[in-house]
Write a protein that holds these residues in place. Structure first.
Motif, mmCIF file in Angstrom:
data_model
loop_
_atom_site.group_PDB
_atom_site.id
_atom_site.type_symbol
_atom_site.label_atom_id
_atom_site.label_comp_id
_atom_site.label_asym_id
_atom_site.label_seq_id
_atom_site.Cartn_x
_atom_site.Cartn_y
_atom_site.Cartn_z
ATOM 1 N N MET A 1 0.840 -1.192 0.000
ATOM 2 C CA MET A 1 0.000 0.000 0.000
ATOM 3 C C MET A 1 0.878 1.246 0.000
ATOM 4 S SD MET A 1 -1.316 0.138 3.969
ATOM 5 C CE MET A 1 -1.501 -1.633 4.120
ATOM 6 N N ARG A 2 0.311 2.356 -0.457
ATOM 7 C CA ARG A 2 1.051 3.617 -0.549
ATOM 8 C C ARG A 2 0.336 4.684 0.280
ATOM 9 N NH1 ARG A 2 1.645 6.096 -5.571
ATOM 10 N NH2 ARG A 2 3.894 6.416 -5.403
ATOM 11 N N ILE A 3 1.123 5.414 1.072
ATOM 12 C CA ILE A 3 0.575 6.481 1.900
ATOM 13 C C ILE A 3 1.190 7.803 1.466
ATOM 14 C CG2 ILE A 3 0.380 7.419 4.231
ATOM 15 C CD1 ILE A 3 0.467 4.559 5.277
ATOM 16 N N LEU A 4 0.334 8.737 1.089
ATOM 17 C CA LEU A 4 0.773 10.085 0.750
ATOM 18 C C LEU A 4 0.933 10.876 2.041
ATOM 19 C CD1 LEU A 4 1.319 12.355 -1.309
ATOM 20 C CD2 LEU A 4 -1.157 12.784 -1.326
ATOM 21 N N VAL A 5 2.143 11.318 2.333
ATOM 22 C CA VAL A 5 2.436 12.080 3.548
ATOM 23 C C VAL A 5 2.617 13.539 3.158
ATOM 24 C CG1 VAL A 5 4.010 12.383 5.491
ATOM 25 C CG2 VAL A 5 3.513 10.083 4.637
ATOM 26 N N ILE A 6 1.684 14.376 3.583
ATOM 27 C CA ILE A 6 1.706 15.791 3.204
ATOM 28 C C ILE A 6 2.237 16.635 4.351
ATOM 29 C CG2 ILE A 6 0.320 17.789 2.534
ATOM 30 C CD1 ILE A 6 -1.665 15.884 1.241
ATOM 31 N N ASN A 7 3.335 17.324 4.098
ATOM 32 C CA ASN A 7 3.818 18.373 4.992
ATOM 33 C C ASN A 7 3.345 19.693 4.398
ATOM 34 O OD1 ASN A 7 5.196 20.250 6.543
ATOM 35 N ND2 ASN A 7 7.124 19.954 5.450
ATOM 36 N N PRO A 8 2.362 20.361 5.005
ATOM 37 C CA PRO A 8 1.789 21.544 4.369
ATOM 38 C C PRO A 8 2.548 22.838 4.619
ATOM 39 C CG PRO A 8 0.555 21.039 6.340
ATOM 40 C CD PRO A 8 1.601 19.964 6.201
ATOM 41 N N ASN A 9 3.719 22.765 5.284
ATOM 42 C CA ASN A 9 4.574 23.943 5.270
ATOM 43 C C ASN A 9 5.588 23.775 4.139
ATOM 44 O OD1 ASN A 9 7.120 22.795 6.232
ATOM 45 N ND2 ASN A 9 6.210 22.708 8.271
ATOM 46 N N THR A 10 6.507 24.701 3.999
ATOM 47 C CA THR A 10 7.381 24.676 2.827
ATOM 48 C C THR A 10 8.828 24.324 3.164
ATOM 49 O OG1 THR A 10 7.708 27.079 3.008
ATOM 50 C CG2 THR A 10 5.934 26.315 1.572
ATOM 51 N N LEU A 11 9.054 23.736 4.328
ATOM 52 C CA LEU A 11 10.397 23.314 4.717
ATOM 53 C C LEU A 11 10.622 21.859 4.309
ATOM 54 C CD1 LEU A 11 10.980 24.854 8.272
ATOM 55 C CD2 LEU A 11 12.166 25.436 6.155
#
Length: 240
Positions: A1-11
């Motif tokens: 399975m694949r998990i999209l990990v979103i860091n919503p800041n820009t660092l």
């Protein structure tokens, strides 16, 4: 399975830190697809930055969710979580929500994080989950998460002291060490805290794996006209 990990800041450095710890927790159970916000604040430490981060998270999901089995919003505070769930074809897990629900299941809980601005924001967030009666409050230390990530050793004593105050003064039975940039630090201070300290990154990872394993798929039925948004988000909002 694949998990999209979103860091919503820009660092990107925070994305790399989170991805490393998510992969350690996930092992061979999931492939991790980390993404950094395309625009917005370098680090989220205000209401304005959190609001912009919600848009950045929507943009990232629209661009990268295809082929993934779950989305992990890797920001403690979960900016845009409800909106992400509205447009996502797969389950979306918020780091803060997952951590608070797990902690509340054991009894009274507190939160420790970096940056004073987070205290009222997180208090409101916990209230929105209906967990206020089990919540003992937020303790913050002065450095924001990005500064802690740059020099974690310098923050350990203050983080441990704040966690002890949650336990000894606020009567918390468990403390969440909240923040993407604080990944891995809970284990390093646990010996100095008399109650369990939860790593929000690890708790959220387990929740994301469980969500991905559920097989739930709910293609959103949207038909929203928009202007000025990124192409992928425009298409997803329009229902294409």
């Amino acid at each position: 399975m694949r998990i999209l990990v979103i860091n919503p800041n820009t660092l990107a450095s925070v994305t790399d830190l989170v991805a490393t710890h998510v992969r350690q927790v996930a092992g061979n159970r999931a492939e991790v697809v980390p993404v950094t916000g395309r625009f917005g604040a370098r680090y989220i430490a205000s209401r304005a930055a959190a609001c912009i981060a919600g848009h950045a998270a929507l943009d990232a999901l629209a661009e990268h969710v295809t082929g993934c089995d779950a989305v992990y919003l890797a920001c403690f505070g979960d900016p845009g979580l409800a909106a992400l769930r509205e447009i996502s074809p797969v389950p979306v897990v918020g780091m803060a929500e997952a951590s608070c629900r797990e902690a509340a299941a054991t009894g009274r809980f507190g939160i420790v994080t970096g940056g004073a601005a987070w205290a009222p924001m997180l208090t409101e967030f916990v209230g929105s989950l209906g967990l206020g009666e089990r919540f003992t409050g937020v303790r913050t230390i002065a450095p924001t998460g990005d500064r802690i990530a740059n020099d974690p050793d310098a923050a350990l004593a203050d983080l441990a002291a704040a966690c002890r105050r949650c336990a000894e003064e606020d009567d918390a039975g468990v403390v969440i060490l909240g923040g993407a940039a604080l990944a891995g630090l809970a284990a390093r201070i646990q010996a100095d805290v008399p109650v369990p300290v939860l790593c929000s990154v690890a708790v959220g990872t387990e929740a994301a794996i469980a969500a991905a394993s559920s097989g739930d798929r709910q293609p959103p039925a949207l038909a929203l006209d928009s202007i000025g948004l990124g192409p992928a988000l425009t298409r997803r909002l329009s229902g294409d």
